[in-house]
Motif scaffolding. Structure first.
Motif, PDB file in Angstrom:
ATOM      1  N   VAL A 122       0.843  -1.196   0.000  1.00 42.24           N
ATOM      2  CA  VAL A 122       0.000   0.000   0.000  1.00 42.24           C
ATOM      3  C   VAL A 122       0.877   1.244   0.000  1.00 42.24           C
ATOM      4  O   VAL A 122       1.878   1.325   0.710  1.00 42.24           O
ATOM      5  CB  VAL A 122      -0.932   0.005   1.232  1.00 42.24           C
ATOM      6  CG1 VAL A 122      -1.647   1.329   1.373  1.00 42.24           C
ATOM      7  CG2 VAL A 122      -1.945  -1.109   1.120  1.00 42.24           C
ATOM      8  N   ARG A 123       0.481   2.212  -0.827  1.00 35.67           N
ATOM      9  CA  ARG A 123       1.129   3.526  -0.851  1.00 35.67           C
ATOM     10  C   ARG A 123       0.118   4.566  -0.401  1.00 35.67           C
ATOM     11  O   ARG A 123      -1.066   4.458  -0.685  1.00 35.67           O
ATOM     12  CB  ARG A 123       1.584   3.885  -2.263  1.00 35.67           C
ATOM     13  CG  ARG A 123       2.646   2.996  -2.824  1.00 35.67           C
ATOM     14  CD  ARG A 123       3.021   3.405  -4.234  1.00 35.67           C
ATOM     15  NE  ARG A 123       1.909   3.762  -5.098  1.00 35.67           N
ATOM     16  CZ  ARG A 123       1.152   2.904  -5.796  1.00 35.67           C
ATOM     17  NH1 ARG A 123       1.389   1.617  -5.700  1.00 35.67           N
ATOM     18  NH2 ARG A 123       0.179   3.326  -6.554  1.00 35.67           N
ATOM     19  N   LEU A 124       0.596   5.573   0.273  1.00 38.30           N
ATOM     20  CA  LEU A 124      -0.240   6.707   0.634  1.00 38.30           C
ATOM     21  C   LEU A 124       0.076   7.814  -0.355  1.00 38.30           C
ATOM     22  O   LEU A 124       1.161   8.393  -0.326  1.00 38.30           O
ATOM     23  CB  LEU A 124       0.043   7.166   2.074  1.00 38.30           C
ATOM     24  CG  LEU A 124      -0.777   8.357   2.542  1.00 38.30           C
ATOM     25  CD1 LEU A 124      -2.243   7.975   2.654  1.00 38.30           C
ATOM     26  CD2 LEU A 124      -0.260   8.869   3.865  1.00 38.30           C
ATOM     27  N   SER A 125      -0.862   8.076  -1.252  1.00 38.92           N
ATOM     28  CA  SER A 125      -0.674   9.138  -2.244  1.00 38.92           C
ATOM     29  C   SER A 125      -1.140  10.457  -1.648  1.00 38.92           C
ATOM     30  O   SER A 125      -2.272  10.564  -1.170  1.00 38.92           O
ATOM     31  CB  SER A 125      -1.494   8.851  -3.510  1.00 38.92           C
ATOM     32  OG  SER A 125      -1.051   7.662  -4.107  1.00 38.92           O
ATOM     33  N   VAL A 126      -0.272  11.432  -1.665  1.00 35.71           N
ATOM     34  CA  VAL A 126      -0.566  12.759  -1.129  1.00 35.71           C
ATOM     35  C   VAL A 126      -0.604  13.725  -2.302  1.00 35.71           C
ATOM     36  O   VAL A 126       0.425  14.011  -2.912  1.00 35.71           O
ATOM     37  CB  VAL A 126       0.494  13.201  -0.097  1.00 35.71           C
ATOM     38  CG1 VAL A 126       0.168  14.576   0.435  1.00 35.71           C
ATOM     39  CG2 VAL A 126       0.598  12.189   1.024  1.00 35.71           C
ATOM     40  N   HIS A 127      -1.798  14.213  -2.626  1.00 32.46           N
ATOM     41  CA  HIS A 127      -1.962  15.174  -3.714  1.00 32.46           C
ATOM     42  C   HIS A 127      -1.913  16.571  -3.102  1.00 32.46           C
ATOM     43  O   HIS A 127      -2.838  16.981  -2.403  1.00 32.46           O
ATOM     44  CB  HIS A 127      -3.292  14.960  -4.438  1.00 32.46           C
ATOM     45  CG  HIS A 127      -3.362  13.639  -5.142  1.00 32.46           C
ATOM     46  ND1 HIS A 127      -3.530  13.522  -6.495  1.00 32.46           N
ATOM     47  CD2 HIS A 127      -3.267  12.364  -4.679  1.00 32.46           C
ATOM     48  CE1 HIS A 127      -3.545  12.260  -6.835  1.00 32.46           C
ATOM     49  NE2 HIS A 127      -3.396  11.529  -5.748  1.00 32.46           N
ATOM     50  N   PHE A 175      -4.873   9.489  -0.404  1.00 36.04           N
ATOM     51  CA  PHE A 175      -5.449   8.288  -0.996  1.00 36.04           C
ATOM     52  C   PHE A 175      -4.602   7.090  -0.607  1.00 36.04           C
ATOM     53  O   PHE A 175      -3.369   7.157  -0.632  1.00 36.04           O
ATOM     54  CB  PHE A 175      -5.482   8.376  -2.528  1.00 36.04           C
ATOM     55  CG  PHE A 175      -6.351   9.458  -3.065  1.00 36.04           C
ATOM     56  CD1 PHE A 175      -7.698   9.247  -3.275  1.00 36.04           C
ATOM     57  CD2 PHE A 175      -5.823  10.708  -3.358  1.00 36.04           C
ATOM     58  CE1 PHE A 175      -8.508  10.247  -3.776  1.00 36.04           C
ATOM     59  CE2 PHE A 175      -6.615  11.715  -3.860  1.00 36.04           C
ATOM     60  CZ  PHE A 175      -7.964  11.481  -4.063  1.00 36.04           C
ATOM     61  N   LEU A 176      -5.255   5.989  -0.241  1.00 37.42           N
ATOM     62  CA  LEU A 176      -4.569   4.718  -0.068  1.00 37.42           C
ATOM     63  C   LEU A 176      -4.607   4.020  -1.420  1.00 37.42           C
ATOM     64  O   LEU A 176      -5.681   3.814  -1.993  1.00 37.42           O
ATOM     65  CB  LEU A 176      -5.258   3.860   0.991  1.00 37.42           C
ATOM     66  CG  LEU A 176      -5.140   4.343   2.429  1.00 37.42           C
ATOM     67  CD1 LEU A 176      -5.974   3.452   3.344  1.00 37.42           C
ATOM     68  CD2 LEU A 176      -3.702   4.368   2.877  1.00 37.42           C
ATOM     69  N   ASP A 190      -4.858  -1.273  -8.715  1.00 35.45           N
ATOM     70  CA  ASP A 190      -5.864  -0.418  -9.354  1.00 35.45           C
ATOM     71  C   ASP A 190      -6.832   0.197  -8.352  1.00 35.45           C
ATOM     72  O   ASP A 190      -7.727   0.936  -8.736  1.00 35.45           O
ATOM     73  CB  ASP A 190      -6.668  -1.229 -10.381  1.00 35.45           C
ATOM     74  CG  ASP A 190      -5.809  -1.667 -11.551  1.00 35.45           C
ATOM     75  OD1 ASP A 190      -4.786  -0.998 -11.794  1.00 35.45           O
ATOM     76  OD2 ASP A 190      -6.143  -2.658 -12.210  1.00 35.45           O
ATOM     77  N   THR A 191      -6.671  -0.113  -7.078  1.00 37.47           N
ATOM     78  CA  THR A 191      -7.569   0.401  -6.054  1.00 37.47           C
ATOM     79  C   THR A 191      -6.989   1.684  -5.477  1.00 37.47           C
ATOM     80  O   THR A 191      -5.843   1.730  -5.051  1.00 37.47           O
ATOM     81  CB  THR A 191      -7.734  -0.623  -4.919  1.00 37.47           C
ATOM     82  OG1 THR A 191      -8.167  -1.861  -5.476  1.00 37.47           O
ATOM     83  CG2 THR A 191      -8.730  -0.144  -3.894  1.00 37.47           C
ATOM     84  N   GLN A 192      -7.802   2.720  -5.482  1.00 34.88           N
ATOM     85  CA  GLN A 192      -7.415   3.989  -4.882  1.00 34.88           C
ATOM     86  C   GLN A 192      -8.592   4.483  -4.044  1.00 34.88           C
ATOM     87  O   GLN A 192      -9.664   4.758  -4.571  1.00 34.88           O
ATOM     88  CB  GLN A 192      -7.045   5.014  -5.948  1.00 34.88           C
ATOM     89  CG  GLN A 192      -6.404   6.243  -5.380  1.00 34.88           C
ATOM     90  CD  GLN A 192      -5.859   7.157  -6.457  1.00 34.88           C
ATOM     91  OE1 GLN A 192      -6.322   7.137  -7.591  1.00 34.88           O
ATOM     92  NE2 GLN A 192      -4.889   7.965  -6.104  1.00 34.88           N
ATOM     93  N   VAL A 193      -8.391   4.574  -2.718  1.00 32.22           N
ATOM     94  CA  VAL A 193      -9.451   4.933  -1.790  1.00 32.22           C
ATOM     95  C   VAL A 193      -9.080   6.248  -1.115  1.00 32.22           C
ATOM     96  O   VAL A 193      -7.976   6.372  -0.572  1.00 32.22           O
ATOM     97  CB  VAL A 193      -9.646   3.833  -0.724  1.00 32.22           C
ATOM     98  CG1 VAL A 193     -10.800   4.174   0.187  1.00 32.22           C
ATOM     99  CG2 VAL A 193      -9.846   2.482  -1.374  1.00 32.22           C
ATOM    100  N   SER A 194     -10.005   7.198  -1.143  1.00 32.22           N
ATOM    101  CA  SER A 194      -9.733   8.476  -0.495  1.00 32.22           C
ATOM    102  C   SER A 194      -9.734   8.290   1.019  1.00 32.22           C
ATOM    103  O   SER A 194     -10.443   7.453   1.562  1.00 32.22           O
ATOM    104  CB  SER A 194     -10.766   9.523  -0.903  1.00 32.22           C
ATOM    105  OG  SER A 194     -12.014   9.198  -0.370  1.00 32.22           O
TER     106      SER A 194
END
Length: 170
Positions: free
Chosen positions: A107-112, A124-125, A129-133
């Motif tokens: 899992v990556r934590l995407s920080v926009h 977003f986690l 293909d899964t991206q959950v806010s």
């Protein structure tokens, strides 16, 4: 608001929006406005302007609907459980309505990053293909606190800068 709860598996975080008033506080405000509106409407109707009565009623109904919708939106919460093997995210209003379980290793934590400095970053986690806010309702300070907690727990953080805009609007 970010709240840490004890959990035997690891770390449990409860994320909720900031609530300025409880439901009972909102009802008291509405009743106070109802009384003021009833006094004003009574005065005008006694003066012969009885047409104001339906409009005052519609105004109070619209206000009640707005208070209800806002109060219901403030009841949502997210529960994030980080264990050694998995990350589980539960979302819902007053009860669990959706759940995601992702393997922690991948899992990556995407920080926009935001375009404006007063706007919180969007989190977003991400896994394949899964991206959950995550915590979309949090304010700037709570988002920074959550990001700091997740960074100290060893989550892989992927930062994304906003696209450059060409134009007059941000």
């Amino acid at each position: 608001m970010v709240e840490r709860l004890p959990c035997p598996d690891g770390l449990r975080l409860v994320l909720t929006p900031n609530r300025s008033l409880s439901w009972h506080g909102n009802v008291r405000i509405w009743i106070g406005l109802f009384v003021v509106s009833a006094l004003i409407t009574t005065g005008f109707s006694l003066a012969g302007a009885w047409v104001i009565i339906p409009f005052a009623g519609l105004e109070l109904i619209a206000l009640a609907c707005g208070i209800y919708i806002t109060s219901r939106a403030c009841q949502r919460q997210e529960v994030l459980v980080i264990s050694d093997e998995n990350i589980r995210l539960e979302k819902g209003i007053r009860r669990k309505q959706s759940e995601w379980t992702l393997p922690r290793r991948y899992v990556r934590l995407s920080v926009h990053s935001p375009r404006h400095p007063f706007t919180p970053a969007r989190l977003f986690l991400s896994h394949r293909d899964t991206q959950v806010s995550l915590g979309g309702f949090l304010n700037l300070e709570d988002t920074e606190e959550l990001l700091d907690i997740l960074e100290h727990r060893g989550l892989l953080i992927e930062r994304k800068e906003p696209d450059a805009d060409i134009g007059l609007w941000f």
